[in-house]
Design a protein around this motif. Structure first.
Motif, PDB file in Angstrom:
ATOM      1  N   ASP A   1      -3.291  -7.465  -2.987  1.00 26.41           N
ATOM      2  CA  ASP A   1      -2.856  -7.028  -3.986  1.00 26.41           C
ATOM      3  C   ASP A   1      -1.649  -7.978  -4.428  1.00 26.41           C
ATOM      4  O   ASP A   1      -0.703  -7.730  -3.836  1.00 26.41           O
ATOM      5  N   LEU A   2      -1.993  -8.737  -5.474  1.00 22.53           N
ATOM      6  CA  LEU A   2      -0.947  -9.751  -5.824  1.00 22.53           C
ATOM      7  C   LEU A   2      -0.005  -9.179  -6.986  1.00 22.53           C
ATOM      8  O   LEU A   2      -0.361  -8.846  -8.028  1.00 22.53           O
ATOM      9  N   GLY A   3       1.355  -8.966  -6.482  1.00 20.75           N
ATOM     10  CA  GLY A   3       1.958  -8.061  -7.602  1.00 20.75           C
ATOM     11  C   GLY A   3       2.019  -6.758  -7.424  1.00 20.75           C
ATOM     12  O   GLY A   3       1.478  -5.990  -8.332  1.00 20.75           O
ATOM     13  N   CYS A   4       1.999  -6.147  -6.258  1.00 23.63           N
ATOM     14  CA  CYS A   4       1.557  -4.700  -5.885  1.00 23.63           C
ATOM     15  C   CYS A   4       2.574  -3.655  -6.602  1.00 23.63           C
ATOM     16  O   CYS A   4       1.923  -2.728  -6.568  1.00 23.63           O
ATOM     17  N   GLY A   5       3.554  -3.962  -6.848  1.00 22.22           N
ATOM     18  CA  GLY A   5       4.692  -3.072  -7.588  1.00 22.22           C
ATOM     19  C   GLY A   5       4.807  -2.057  -6.826  1.00 22.22           C
ATOM     20  O   GLY A   5       5.332  -2.259  -5.372  1.00 22.22           O
ATOM     21  N   THR A   6       4.853  -0.542  -7.150  1.00 20.28           N
ATOM     22  CA  THR A   6       5.097   0.356  -6.449  1.00 20.28           C
ATOM     23  C   THR A   6       4.032   0.910  -5.230  1.00 20.28           C
ATOM     24  O   THR A   6       4.188   2.098  -4.653  1.00 20.28           O
ATOM     25  N   GLY A   7       2.979   0.023  -5.396  1.00 16.89           N
ATOM     26  CA  GLY A   7       1.793   0.426  -4.450  1.00 16.89           C
ATOM     27  C   GLY A   7       0.891   1.505  -4.438  1.00 16.89           C
ATOM     28  O   GLY A   7       0.425   2.003  -3.595  1.00 16.89           O
ATOM     29  N   ILE A   8       0.669   1.758  -5.800  1.00 17.10           N
ATOM     30  CA  ILE A   8      -0.340   2.807  -6.003  1.00 17.10           C
ATOM     31  C   ILE A   8      -1.730   2.123  -5.721  1.00 17.10           C
ATOM     32  O   ILE A   8      -2.458   2.970  -5.101  1.00 17.10           O
ATOM     33  N   LEU A   9      -2.183   0.995  -6.002  1.00 14.96           N
ATOM     34  CA  LEU A   9      -3.417   0.435  -5.527  1.00 14.96           C
ATOM     35  C   LEU A   9      -3.437   0.512  -4.215  1.00 14.96           C
ATOM     36  O   LEU A   9      -4.548   0.747  -3.638  1.00 14.96           O
ATOM     37  N   LEU A  10      -2.760   0.080  -3.354  1.00 12.59           N
ATOM     38  CA  LEU A  10      -2.625  -0.099  -2.111  1.00 12.59           C
ATOM     39  C   LEU A  10      -2.779   1.228  -1.320  1.00 12.59           C
ATOM     40  O   LEU A  10      -3.573   1.513  -0.479  1.00 12.59           O
ATOM     41  N   GLU A  11      -2.197   2.248  -1.864  1.00 10.09           N
ATOM     42  CA  GLU A  11      -2.354   3.710  -1.118  1.00 10.09           C
ATOM     43  C   GLU A  11      -3.719   4.194  -1.454  1.00 10.09           C
ATOM     44  O   GLU A  11      -4.363   4.775  -0.527  1.00 10.09           O
ATOM     45  N   LYS A  12      -4.059   3.844  -2.751  1.00 13.21           N
ATOM     46  CA  LYS A  12      -5.580   4.327  -3.170  1.00 13.21           C
ATOM     47  C   LYS A  12      -6.755   3.571  -2.402  1.00 13.21           C
ATOM     48  O   LYS A  12      -7.591   4.030  -1.817  1.00 13.21           O
ATOM     49  N   ALA A  13      -6.359   1.911  -1.917  1.00 17.12           N
ATOM     50  CA  ALA A  13      -7.442   1.675  -1.157  1.00 17.12           C
ATOM     51  C   ALA A  13      -7.322   1.903   0.101  1.00 17.12           C
ATOM     52  O   ALA A  13      -8.369   1.979   0.785  1.00 17.12           O
ATOM     53  N   LEU A  14      -6.212   2.256   0.575  1.00 12.56           N
ATOM     54  CA  LEU A  14      -6.071   2.661   1.989  1.00 12.56           C
ATOM     55  C   LEU A  14      -6.978   4.053   2.244  1.00 12.56           C
ATOM     56  O   LEU A  14      -7.529   3.968   3.039  1.00 12.56           O
ATOM     57  N   ALA A  15      -6.898   4.763   1.180  1.00 17.29           N
ATOM     58  CA  ALA A  15      -7.230   6.574   1.324  1.00 17.29           C
ATOM     59  C   ALA A  15      -8.618   6.085   1.123  1.00 17.29           C
ATOM     60  O   ALA A  15      -9.702   6.927   1.648  1.00 17.29           O
ATOM     61  N   ALA A  16      -9.382   4.531   0.454  1.00 21.07           N
ATOM     62  CA  ALA A  16     -10.851   4.740   0.179  1.00 21.07           C
ATOM     63  C   ALA A  16     -11.431   3.761   1.598  1.00 21.07           C
ATOM     64  O   ALA A  16     -12.547   3.610   1.362  1.00 21.07           O
ATOM     65  N   GLY A  17     -10.469   3.844   2.613  1.00 20.55           N
ATOM     66  CA  GLY A  17     -11.070   3.209   3.888  1.00 20.55           C
ATOM     67  C   GLY A  17     -10.872   1.741   3.746  1.00 20.55           C
ATOM     68  O   GLY A  17     -11.560   0.871   4.854  1.00 20.55           O
ATOM     69  N   LEU A  18     -10.151   1.006   2.876  1.00 18.20           N
ATOM     70  CA  LEU A  18     -10.005  -0.438   3.028  1.00 18.20           C
ATOM     71  C   LEU A  18      -8.899  -0.728   3.632  1.00 18.20           C
ATOM     72  O   LEU A  18      -7.967   0.000   4.134  1.00 18.20           O
TER      73      LEU A  18
END
Length: 250
Positions: free
Chosen positions: A48-65
């Motif tokens: 995630d380029l420009g991940c900011g506060t990490g919302i996408l990271l958190e959701k991707a991790l929960a989705a098994g990525l």
């Protein structure tokens, strides 16, 4: 990005970002990215380029990525690290992107890429992304498109969110318009009524043209490049915030 290029919205007030832009605001965009990343196969490694506060990271991790994010705004990144850990959220400007691993997907949302200072810098960032993708890996970008924006400043849009003082305590006002075919202007005003905190600032997005972005991608050897108006996947026509996808050749 050096510290003097971090706007207050992401810098000094970066730890308030989730207050005026709560995680649910871009739920459809996040789902779109996650599903597209899954479609690429591989091991689900997403940058995630420009991940900011990490919302996408958190959701991707929960989705098994297996997500990793970078950002140049320390106060925002602290929130991302609290969500997903220090190893998954790293303080790296996109202009200095170097990692010793390959990814199945590189994503960039919320116009992060448009903060490149010029086309040469944009090209270098995308070149770095190309080098971090495995053969057949994909790139998904949400970019600003100035030609579809109003040509004059309009009435400010206003979002109100809960804050320390209760409902509607956080107010974010914003407006977007174009200054030519490649430049988007974004005016923001943040206010927390209960604490008296407020600021106004103008962001100048100098490479805000989806045609420029796709041209650079083609030059760098990306294939299967496509543009959609939104997360719905509809054909590109009137959006000021389209998605671009492409793949590194095999």
């Amino acid at each position: 990005m050096s510290d003097d290029r971090i706007y207050k919205l992401y810098g000094e007030f970066g730890d308030r970002y989730d207050m005026h832009t709560p995680p649910h605001h871009y739920a459809h965009d996040h789902s779109f990215v996650i599903e597209w990343a899954r479609s690429l196969g591989g091991q689900g490694r997403i940058l995630d380029l420009g991940c900011g506060t990490g919302i996408l990271l958190e959701k991707a991790l929960a989705a098994g990525l297996e997500p990793v994010g970078i950002d140049s705004a320390p106060r925002m990144l602290e929130l991302a690290q609290a969500r997903v850990g220090n190893e998954r959220a790293r303080l790296i400007p996109m202009q200095e992107l170097e990692l010793n691993q390959l990814f199945d997907c590189v994503a960039s949302l919320s116009w992060s890429l448009n903060y490149s200072q010029d086309v040469a810098e944009l090209r270098d960032v995308l070149r770095r992304c190309h080098g971090l993708l495995r053969p057949g890996g994909g790139l998904i970008l949400q970019v600003a498109h100035a030609p579809n924006a109003p040509t004059q400043k309009q009435t400010l849009n206003i979002d109100r969110e809960p804050g320390p003082g209760g409902a509607d305590d956080i107010v974010l006002s914003y407006c977007f318009w174009s200054e030519g075919p490649e430049t988007m202007i974004a005016d923001y005003k943040f206010e927390c009524i209960s604490t008296g905190e407020q600021f106004e600032e103008r962001h100048e997005l100098r490479v805000a043209n989806v045609g420029v972005v796709t041209s650079v991608l083609s030059e760098l050897g990306f294939i299967d490049i496509a543009i959609t108006d939104s997360w719905r996947g509809d054909p590109f026509s009137s959006s000021i915030s389209p998605f671009v996808v492409g793949r590194r050749s095999y």
